[in-house]
Scaffold this motif. Sequence first.
Motif, mmCIF file in Angstrom:
data_model
loop_
_atom_site.group_PDB
_atom_site.id
_atom_site.type_symbol
_atom_site.label_atom_id
_atom_site.label_comp_id
_atom_site.label_asym_id
_atom_site.label_seq_id
_atom_site.Cartn_x
_atom_site.Cartn_y
_atom_site.Cartn_z
ATOM 1 N N UNK A 1 0.948 -1.097 0.026
ATOM 2 C CA UNK A 1 -0.074 0.042 0.148
ATOM 3 C C UNK A 1 0.783 1.299 0.015
ATOM 4 N N UNK A 2 0.728 2.049 -1.195
ATOM 5 C CA UNK A 2 1.398 3.509 -0.809
ATOM 6 C C UNK A 2 0.694 4.257 0.168
ATOM 7 N N UNK A 3 1.199 5.573 0.394
ATOM 8 C CA UNK A 3 0.585 6.534 1.208
ATOM 9 C C UNK A 3 -0.916 6.621 0.891
ATOM 10 N N UNK A 4 -1.704 7.108 1.922
ATOM 11 C CA UNK A 4 -3.118 7.118 1.501
ATOM 12 C C UNK A 4 -3.456 8.632 0.837
ATOM 13 N N UNK A 5 -2.526 9.600 1.054
ATOM 14 C CA UNK A 5 -2.749 10.712 0.237
ATOM 15 C C UNK A 5 -2.395 10.530 -1.132
ATOM 16 N N UNK A 6 -1.464 9.446 -1.539
ATOM 17 C CA UNK A 6 -1.062 9.110 -2.952
ATOM 18 C C UNK A 6 -2.345 8.688 -3.656
ATOM 19 N N UNK A 7 -2.769 7.490 -2.826
ATOM 20 C CA UNK A 7 -4.032 6.776 -3.302
ATOM 21 C C UNK A 7 -5.236 7.763 -3.523
ATOM 22 N N UNK A 8 -5.491 8.742 -2.506
ATOM 23 C CA UNK A 8 -6.367 9.720 -2.741
ATOM 24 C C UNK A 8 -6.575 10.573 -3.986
ATOM 25 N N UNK A 9 -5.352 10.930 -4.175
ATOM 26 C CA UNK A 9 -4.930 11.919 -5.162
ATOM 27 C C UNK A 9 -5.280 11.011 -6.644
ATOM 28 N N UNK A 10 -4.588 9.761 -6.648
ATOM 29 C CA UNK A 10 -4.650 8.958 -7.766
ATOM 30 C C UNK A 10 -6.344 8.830 -7.931
ATOM 31 N N UNK A 11 -7.063 8.702 -7.093
ATOM 32 C CA UNK A 11 -8.611 8.408 -7.278
ATOM 33 C C UNK A 11 -8.933 9.682 -8.060
ATOM 34 N N UNK A 12 -8.925 10.826 -7.553
ATOM 35 C CA UNK A 12 -9.077 11.880 -8.048
ATOM 36 C C UNK A 12 -8.755 12.180 -9.647
ATOM 37 N N UNK A 13 -7.653 11.728 -9.996
ATOM 38 C CA UNK A 13 -7.055 11.883 -11.227
ATOM 39 C C UNK A 13 -7.788 10.865 -11.989
ATOM 40 N N UNK A 14 -8.157 9.895 -11.767
ATOM 41 C CA UNK A 14 -8.863 8.711 -12.535
ATOM 42 C C UNK A 14 -10.206 9.359 -12.477
ATOM 43 N N UNK A 15 -10.960 9.843 -11.577
ATOM 44 C CA UNK A 15 -12.147 10.483 -11.982
ATOM 45 C C UNK A 15 -12.402 11.590 -12.791
ATOM 46 N N UNK A 16 -11.438 12.348 -13.121
ATOM 47 C CA UNK A 16 -11.385 13.653 -13.746
ATOM 48 C C UNK A 16 -10.668 13.423 -15.341
ATOM 49 N N UNK A 17 -9.827 12.575 -15.469
ATOM 50 C CA UNK A 17 -9.112 12.266 -16.587
ATOM 51 C C UNK A 17 -10.208 12.093 -17.904
ATOM 52 N N UNK A 18 -11.087 11.116 -17.631
ATOM 53 C CA UNK A 18 -12.029 10.589 -18.670
ATOM 54 C C UNK A 18 -12.645 11.768 -19.476
ATOM 55 N N UNK A 19 -13.191 12.651 -18.629
ATOM 56 C CA UNK A 19 -14.018 13.766 -19.251
ATOM 57 C C UNK A 19 -13.145 14.754 -19.801
ATOM 58 N N UNK A 20 -12.072 15.113 -19.058
ATOM 59 C CA UNK A 20 -10.996 15.700 -19.959
ATOM 60 C C UNK A 20 -10.671 15.051 -21.396
#
Length: 295
Positions: A255-274
């Motif tokens: 498991x990487x740091x929780x902050x890194x995982x949370x930011x990765x989820x944000x990126x995954x949720x934003x990139x498809x629409x972009x």
Amino acid sequence: MSRRIVQGVPMPSWPMRIFKGLVLLVFCAVVIVPFVGVLSTSVAPNKQINESGGLVLIPESIDFAAYRSLFAGGVVTQALLISIFVTVVGTLLSLTVSCLLAYALSRPEFVAGRPILLVVLFSMLFSPGIIPTYLVVKGVGLLDSIWALIVPTMVSAFNVVVLRAFFMNLPSELTESARMDGAGELKTFTYIVLPLSRAVLSVIGLFYAVAYWNAFFSALLYLNDSRLWPLQLVLRTYVINDTQLGSAELGTELLPPQASIQMAILVVSIVPILLVYPFLQRHFAKGVLTGAVKG
């Protein structure tokens, strides 16, 4: 000092142009810097994330451990697949139903057009509320079903009105000539109307796709099974509510740091629409303005 005049319009002075450029630069930075921070934190090494307190603007090195953990087959991977299914299928169904309804309402020979249009406009002004909507969804057996994320919001009255206005602006000579050649309403709609409506269909499709992709409240109301959660509800649960993602949820032991995982989820949720928006951007202004000329 005289001001430059271009095509009869006086140009602003250099100090004013520099000031406007600085203001625009500040607004761009307000939008871009947070996104850069989210993206950088998602790929930053563990040590740098811990030292910076959870937010990194310039990563010392690139580490995709957070993305590998997200796509290891856990809850985020499943939620992403559900969101893609809901967005694609929901957008196609919504476009189909909205176009058929709007085209029928745009035909002056449709006898029941005005009463149905009044019902559509009435739904724009008065919402049924959460509890009646929940009881209807429960009554038709859609609780804990993926279709509960699509069917209750399949048709938007606003989008139907925009499509109807666009169809009314099409030259009537086209549909009349098609009927003279023996084409029925469905063939006229398919081969004449739809090819001429690509701009407005792209805009309405984008509206529906963004709404389906970003929706989480329907899942919060109608889904008790976490295996059916879309990505946005996972984002709300594990990022906004700051719930810890463990090995059981991610499907991996490293498991990487929780902050890194949370930011990765944000990126995954934003990139498809972009990624989708640039392909539809050239139709955006034309579709909205053309559909709004005539009501």
